[in-house]
Design an enzyme around this catalytic site. Structure first.
Site, PDB file in Angstrom:
ATOM      1  N   GLU A  63       3.662   4.225  -0.370  1.00  0.00           N
ATOM      2  CA  GLU A  63       4.487   4.728  -1.467  1.00  0.00           C
ATOM      3  C   GLU A  63       5.352   5.874  -0.949  1.00  0.00           C
ATOM      4  OE1 GLU A  63       1.042   3.903  -4.879  1.00  0.00           O
ATOM      5  OE2 GLU A  63       1.990   5.881  -4.722  1.00  0.00           O
ATOM      6  N   LEU A  84       0.822  -1.207   0.000  1.00  0.00           N
ATOM      7  CA  LEU A  84       0.000   0.000   0.000  1.00  0.00           C
ATOM      8  C   LEU A  84       0.859   1.261   0.000  1.00  0.00           C
ATOM      9  CD1 LEU A  84      -2.867   1.251   0.215  1.00  0.00           C
ATOM     10  CD2 LEU A  84      -2.637   1.083   2.705  1.00  0.00           C
ATOM     11  N   GLU A  86       0.603   1.007   9.752  1.00  0.00           N
ATOM     12  CA  GLU A  86      -0.852   0.783   9.732  1.00  0.00           C
ATOM     13  C   GLU A  86      -1.622   1.936  10.374  1.00  0.00           C
ATOM     14  OE1 GLU A  86      -2.246  -3.194  10.559  1.00  0.00           O
ATOM     15  OE2 GLU A  86      -0.266  -4.016  10.105  1.00  0.00           O
ATOM     16  N   SER A 126       0.962   7.704   5.631  1.00  0.00           N
ATOM     17  CA  SER A 126      -0.240   7.871   6.446  1.00  0.00           C
ATOM     18  C   SER A 126      -1.434   8.306   5.601  1.00  0.00           C
ATOM     19  CB  SER A 126       0.021   8.903   7.549  1.00  0.00           C
ATOM     20  OG  SER A 126       0.985   8.424   8.464  1.00  0.00           O
TER      21      SER A 126
END
Length: 378
Positions: free
Chosen positions: A127, A125, A362, A132
């Protein structure tokens, strides 16, 4: 539903069994692995022991993943072997999108090998410009003449990269800004144009970059719906956020246990350390915060399994409080132990490096506070 305030006798027995497996079977494999790289014997052992099957049912009609099981697993493993905990969590994170949103064919093709520990997964996810702010993805999925797409761009801070056998990759398939226009794809290792490199971290985790130079993906690789990838990502994080808190609780419990033993046996100023008020009060604070963090984690897991409407808020609270608590407890444990805790190879030196990252990944602590505040006004 089990009360979030007390584990059942069966759950406590299973928790103890997992701790024993971690100490006796998994820790030796972790210690034999190369730091910072995927430990395949460890992942295979997680499969052979049936632990991955508790997180990812192998195929069929995609039964629900039990958040409480996931949390208890991660907490129990973390107390004895953080490497085993991380390996299990990464398998779940990378493959949960398939378990929850994949087609029957995708589940039957990929999940059995993942659950058996024969295939290593990654959740791609983040990059360079989208950490965030996950909705700011720039990895481009450009239409190809064969009805598929070609992926162009880069992912970074990806656990198990670049060695994963299967990556769940989030890319932008449409011009819509923000969360709209993002699609989730399954990208097996070996696809033309797929590259990557390892990144050395503070704690020796398998983390790296993934590069995409026209990597081909087709309709059969889409997880969920075209344009629905952000929903896939957020549903995955909603499940795993409380369990990140469980990982933190496990580390806090390990640090607290080590410190209780040290304070009882270490002599200073005419008696054991535990008799000094400054030390005893710090121990009381460490224990209280750890117990509060565990209760928040269990409550969030129970809410997820019950389909509660406030699961997003509870998950954010659990992740926020537990990771911040673990940082406090481990730091306090180091302070009470003194210089010996800073020696390479000491349990607390290991935990001190391990405990920092969960406050970032996360959804960083600041992001969790934003989520909680937003949810309060819903």
């Amino acid at each position: 539903m089990t009360s979030p305030f007390a584990l059942s006798a069966g759950q406590r027995a299973w928790y103890a069994e997992v701790r024993d497996l971690a100490a006796q079977r998994l820790r030796p494999l972790a210690e034999a692995g190369a730091p910072g790289r995927v430990n395949r014997p460890l992942v295979e052992a997680l499969g052979e022991l049936g632990l991955l099957a508790r997180v990812l049912p192998p195929g069929g009609d995609g039964p629900a993943v039990c958040a409480m099981d996931l949390c208890l697993l991660r907490e129990a493993l973390a107390q004895e072997c953080t490497e085993a905990e991380t390996a299990l969590a990464l398998q779940g994170l990378g493959a949960y999108p398939v378990a929850r949103f994949g087609t029957r064919e995708q589940r039957e093709r990929h999940l059995p090998a993942v659950v058996a520990g024969r295939a290593v997964t990654a959740f791609a996810l983040s990059e360079p410009g989208a950490g965030s702010d996950a909705a700011a993805l720039a990895l481009a999925a450009r239409p190809a003449g064969d009805g598929g797409w070609r992926l162009h761009g880069e992912k970074c801070w990806i656990s198990n990269a670049p060695d994963a056998d299967l990556c769940t990759v989030f890319a932008r398939t449409g011009p819509e800004p923000g969360a709209r226009g993002v699609t989730a794809f399954l990208v097996p290792a070996g696809r033309p144009g797929l590259g990557g490199a390892s990144v050395e971290m503070l704690a020796a985790h398998p983390v790296g970059t993934l590069t995409f130079d026209g990597v081909p993906v087709g309709p059969d690789d889409v997880v969920g719906e075209v344009g629905g990838g952000f929903r896939v990502a957020m549903a995955t994080l909603a499940l795993f956020r409380p369990s990140v808190g469980a990982f933190a609780v496990g580390m806090a419990r390990a640090a607290l246990a080590a410190t209780l033993a040290h304070a009882a046996g270490r002599q200073a100023f005419g008696g054991p350390l535990k008799d000094l008020q400054a030390v005893s009060h710090r121990l009381a604070e460490m224990a209280t915060r750890t117990e509060a963090a565990a209760l928040l984690v269990y409550a969030a897991a129970a809410a997820h399994d019950a389909g509660a409407e406030d699961v997003v808020r509870r998950a954010a609270m659990a992740k926020l409080f537990a990771t911040e608590t673990a940082q406090y407890v481990v730091d306090s444990a180091v302070q009470i132990h003194g210089a010996r805790a800073l020696c390479r190879g000491h349990l607390l030196e290991h935990l001190y490096r391990e405990v920092r990252a969960p406050r970032i990944y996360e959804g960083a602590t600041e992001v969790q506070r934003t989520i909680i505040a937003r949810e309060l006004y819903r």
